[in-house]
Design a protein around this motif. Structure first.
Motif, PDB file in Angstrom:
ATOM      1  N   ARG A 177       4.785  90.960  12.284  1.00  0.00           N
ATOM      2  CA  ARG A 177       6.131  91.064  12.006  1.00  0.00           C
ATOM      3  C   ARG A 177       6.194  91.915  10.929  1.00  0.00           C
ATOM      4  NH1 ARG A 177       6.860  85.850  13.696  1.00  0.00           N
ATOM      5  NH2 ARG A 177       6.226  84.733  11.672  1.00  0.00           N
ATOM      6  N   THR A 188      12.818  95.396  14.017  1.00  0.00           N
ATOM      7  CA  THR A 188      12.450  93.974  13.921  1.00  0.00           C
ATOM      8  C   THR A 188      13.666  93.307  13.566  1.00  0.00           C
ATOM      9  OG1 THR A 188      12.387  94.516  11.439  1.00  0.00           O
ATOM     10  CG2 THR A 188      10.299  94.624  12.814  1.00  0.00           C
ATOM     11  N   ARG A 192      14.570  89.662  15.791  1.00  0.00           N
ATOM     12  CA  ARG A 192      14.646  88.219  15.090  1.00  0.00           C
ATOM     13  C   ARG A 192      15.643  87.491  15.513  1.00  0.00           C
ATOM     14  NH1 ARG A 192      13.136  89.213   8.761  1.00  0.00           N
ATOM     15  NH2 ARG A 192      11.059  90.231   9.090  1.00  0.00           N
TER      16      ARG A 192
END
Length: 192
Positions: A177, A188, A192
């Motif tokens: 990550r 990213t 999430r």
């Protein structure tokens, strides 16, 4: 020794022998993933896997415990990967010396128009993020998600405890990550 005792001993010996061809075909897929995670290029995977098979044949007498087959094959694959990478590095340096000598002419590089598509870009980012990880983290993530192995499967094949696998996977996911976030924060956020 009489003939019946000799025959029983021969049967026991043949039962104890390892059928490496079936073992390697059974374990070949995850071994390929380990090799790829440790830097073996796609076009060289078969070659290095054959080297793993040859090394396993040469060292078959060293395997005393069949329960340790996965970790034994894993260690052989890691050693063969290191040897492959050394050879590839020497080859690359030779090519670079040749290219720098002026004998080879520079050719234009064709760009793949599909590289501009979002899916390809995301795949490239993931590949780059995996390349930034340590080989151990990369192989663990690739084995978990490309082979769909359980924690127990990973522990058995890699020769470690389930809790160690859980901890290493947790840390590897965090590093993945972080690598993705440093390369492309917008990607990213959508993950999430």
């Amino acid at each position: 020794m009489n003939s019946s005792t000799g025959q029983r001993a021969a049967e026991t010996d043949s039962a104890e022998r390892i059928d490496l061809s079936s073992i390697l075909s059974e374990h070949g897929r995850w071994l390929r993933t380990v090799l790829a995670a440790r830097g073996v290029e796609r076009d060289a995977l078969d070659e290095v896997l054959q080297e793993v098979a040859a090394a396993a044949c040469r060292g078959a007498e060293q395997l005393n415990d069949r329960e340790r087959l996965g970790p034994w094959l894993y260690r052989i694959a890691v050693v063969q990967t290191l040897q492959y990478r050394r050879r590839a590095g020497r080859r690359r340096r030779l090519v670079e010396r040749y290219a720098g000598s002026g004998v080879a002419r520079d050719e234009a590089v064709d760009h793949d128009p599909l590289a501009w598509l979002l899916a390809e870009e995301t795949q490239q980012l993931v590949r780059q993020a995996i390349a930034r990880l340590s080989p151990r983290d990369a192989e663990l993530l690739l084995l978990k998600y490309t082979e769909d192995w359980s924690y127990r499967d990973l522990a058995e094949k890699l020769g470690m405890s389930v809790s160690a696998v859980e901890a290493r996977l947790h840390r590897a996911r965090g590093r993945m990550r972080s690598a993705l976030a440093s390369m492309a924060p917008e990607v990213t956020e959508s993950i999430r």
